[in-house]
Each structure stands twice: as C-alpha cells, then as structure tokens.
Motif scaffolding. Sequence first.
Motif, PDB file in Angstrom:
ATOM      1  N   TRP A  41       0.995  -1.182   0.174  1.00 19.49           N
ATOM      2  CA  TRP A  41       0.010   0.074  -0.260  1.00 19.49           C
ATOM      3  C   TRP A  41       0.808   1.273  -0.176  1.00 19.49           C
ATOM      4  CZ3 TRP A  41      -5.062   1.615  -0.122  1.00 19.49           C
ATOM      5  CH2 TRP A  41      -6.064   0.381  -0.308  1.00 19.49           C
ATOM      6  N   ARG A  42       2.120   1.071   0.751  1.00 19.94           N
ATOM      7  CA  ARG A  42       3.005   2.386   0.795  1.00 19.94           C
ATOM      8  C   ARG A  42       3.348   2.652  -0.601  1.00 19.94           C
ATOM      9  NH1 ARG A  42       8.116   2.533   1.242  1.00 19.94           N
ATOM     10  NH2 ARG A  42       8.466   0.285   1.870  1.00 19.94           N
ATOM     11  N   ARG A  43       3.861   1.382  -1.282  1.00 21.17           N
ATOM     12  CA  ARG A  43       4.429   1.782  -2.642  1.00 21.17           C
ATOM     13  C   ARG A  43       3.389   2.173  -3.697  1.00 21.17           C
ATOM     14  NH1 ARG A  43       7.855  -3.816  -2.524  1.00 21.17           N
ATOM     15  NH2 ARG A  43       9.668  -3.023  -1.350  1.00 21.17           N
ATOM     16  N   MET A  44       2.094   1.771  -3.500  1.00 24.45           N
ATOM     17  CA  MET A  44       1.053   2.375  -4.288  1.00 24.45           C
ATOM     18  C   MET A  44       0.656   3.825  -4.039  1.00 24.45           C
ATOM     19  SD  MET A  44      -2.564   2.839  -4.199  1.00 24.45           S
ATOM     20  CE  MET A  44      -2.748   2.120  -2.455  1.00 24.45           C
ATOM     21  N   ALA A  45       0.511   4.151  -3.123  1.00 29.67           N
ATOM     22  CA  ALA A  45       0.366   5.460  -2.634  1.00 29.67           C
ATOM     23  C   ALA A  45       1.379   6.436  -3.181  1.00 29.67           C
ATOM     24  CB  ALA A  45      -0.024   5.674  -1.121  1.00 29.67           C
ATOM     25  N   ALA A  46       2.691   5.993  -3.049  1.00 29.28           N
ATOM     26  CA  ALA A  46       3.667   6.875  -3.490  1.00 29.28           C
ATOM     27  C   ALA A  46       3.705   7.008  -5.080  1.00 29.28           C
ATOM     28  CB  ALA A  46       5.117   6.440  -2.893  1.00 29.28           C
ATOM     29  N   GLY A  47       3.474   5.783  -5.463  1.00 28.25           N
ATOM     30  CA  GLY A  47       3.331   5.689  -7.111  1.00 28.25           C
ATOM     31  C   GLY A  47       2.246   6.607  -7.839  1.00 28.25           C
ATOM     32  N   ALA A  53       0.569  14.063  -9.401  1.00 32.00           N
ATOM     33  CA  ALA A  53       0.790  15.453  -8.876  1.00 32.00           C
ATOM     34  C   ALA A  53       1.388  16.303  -9.889  1.00 32.00           C
ATOM     35  CB  ALA A  53       1.775  15.242  -7.721  1.00 32.00           C
ATOM     36  N   PRO A  54       2.128  16.007 -11.109  1.00 32.52           N
ATOM     37  CA  PRO A  54       2.683  16.847 -12.077  1.00 32.52           C
ATOM     38  C   PRO A  54       1.376  17.148 -12.896  1.00 32.52           C
ATOM     39  CG  PRO A  54       4.021  14.882 -12.057  1.00 32.52           C
ATOM     40  CD  PRO A  54       2.823  14.541 -11.119  1.00 32.52           C
ATOM     41  N   GLU A  80      -4.584  15.387  -2.464  1.00 33.08           N
ATOM     42  CA  GLU A  80      -4.203  15.352  -1.174  1.00 33.08           C
ATOM     43  C   GLU A  80      -4.503  14.259  -0.139  1.00 33.08           C
ATOM     44  OE1 GLU A  80      -5.140  18.350   2.798  1.00 33.08           O
ATOM     45  OE2 GLU A  80      -6.413  18.636   1.033  1.00 33.08           O
ATOM     46  N   GLU A  81      -5.667  13.825  -0.287  1.00 29.03           N
ATOM     47  CA  GLU A  81      -5.884  12.289   0.135  1.00 29.03           C
ATOM     48  C   GLU A  81      -4.904  11.328  -0.088  1.00 29.03           C
ATOM     49  OE1 GLU A  81     -10.807  13.124   0.241  1.00 29.03           O
ATOM     50  OE2 GLU A  81      -9.875  11.918  -1.262  1.00 29.03           O
ATOM     51  N   VAL A  82      -4.499  11.255  -1.121  1.00 25.48           N
ATOM     52  CA  VAL A  82      -3.237  10.270  -1.544  1.00 25.48           C
ATOM     53  C   VAL A  82      -2.081  10.619  -0.564  1.00 25.48           C
ATOM     54  CG1 VAL A  82      -1.903   9.344  -3.315  1.00 25.48           C
ATOM     55  CG2 VAL A  82      -4.150   9.421  -3.892  1.00 25.48           C
ATOM     56  N   PHE A  83      -1.919  11.876  -0.589  1.00 22.35           N
ATOM     57  CA  PHE A  83      -0.709  12.397   0.124  1.00 22.35           C
ATOM     58  C   PHE A  83      -0.707  11.964   1.501  1.00 22.35           C
ATOM     59  CE2 PHE A  83       1.511  15.371   2.763  1.00 22.35           C
ATOM     60  CZ  PHE A  83       2.715  15.618   2.450  1.00 22.35           C
ATOM     61  N   LEU A  84      -2.107  12.205   2.340  1.00 24.40           N
ATOM     62  CA  LEU A  84      -2.136  11.954   3.514  1.00 24.40           C
ATOM     63  C   LEU A  84      -2.341  10.266   3.916  1.00 24.40           C
ATOM     64  CD1 LEU A  84      -4.866  14.580   4.158  1.00 24.40           C
ATOM     65  CD2 LEU A  84      -2.567  14.471   5.048  1.00 24.40           C
ATOM     66  N   LEU A  85      -2.843   9.779   2.804  1.00 23.68           N
ATOM     67  CA  LEU A  85      -2.753   8.177   2.890  1.00 23.68           C
ATOM     68  C   LEU A  85      -1.301   7.868   3.067  1.00 23.68           C
ATOM     69  CD1 LEU A  85      -4.032   5.368   3.167  1.00 23.68           C
ATOM     70  CD2 LEU A  85      -4.360   5.583   0.655  1.00 23.68           C
ATOM     71  N   HIS A  86      -0.434   8.294   2.264  1.00 23.89           N
ATOM     72  CA  HIS A  86       1.034   7.807   2.052  1.00 23.89           C
ATOM     73  C   HIS A  86       1.778   8.397   3.348  1.00 23.89           C
ATOM     74  CE1 HIS A  86       5.015   8.312   0.629  1.00 23.89           C
ATOM     75  NE2 HIS A  86       4.817   7.043   0.493  1.00 23.89           N
TER      76      HIS A  86
END
Length: 108
Positions: A41-47, A53-54, A80-86
Amino acid sequence: MRQYLHHNEFGCISRCPSGCCLHLYFGNVALCLKAEELTEWRRMAAGLYQKYAPQLTDPDARCITVPSPVSCQAFVFTLEEVFLLHDLLMSANLLLEAELILAGSAAR
C-alpha cells in the motif's frame, strides 16, 4: 488496547492488540493489513502521488482511483488524500522498522 502508530487529519493507523496486523482507517474506509501489505500500500500510494501530482490542475478533484479486491468497486481519492494516505503508511512503516532495530540491539 490498540497501539496507534500515526494519525493525521485524514485517518490513523494502529497495531492490533495481538500484534497480528495493522488497522488502517482513512476517510470512510477501514482496512486490516498484514505487514507485507503495508509495504504494498505504501508503494502504491507513493506511485499514485508521483504519477498524478505533475498533471492534475485541480488537487481537490476526486479522480484518482485504486481498484479494490471486490469487482465493480474502487477507492477514489483527491491528490491531497493520496498524500495523507501515504503519510499514514510511511510513518507506520518507519515506526515498525525502528522497533525492529531497537529490538535487535536490545537482544545483543
């Protein structure tokens, strides 16, 4: 009693009292994760964040989807939610790694 590893305005992540899994709460979703699933999940959210983002012009647009294990269902996020999940996932992962290091040096 549950041990909270990290929380932010989006949710929290805690360790099950028995230590068998992690409980991840974000938005209206709750997941029970094994240690190896936390890494996935951490890798998925970072990806997702790096990918979207760009190119997103509206960071509040709820347009980032993650498939669920159930057919015809997906999790939908804003950037933003993806960032907070990560943030939840990364912080919990770092704390668990620190615990392993400290447990290893205590055993010496």
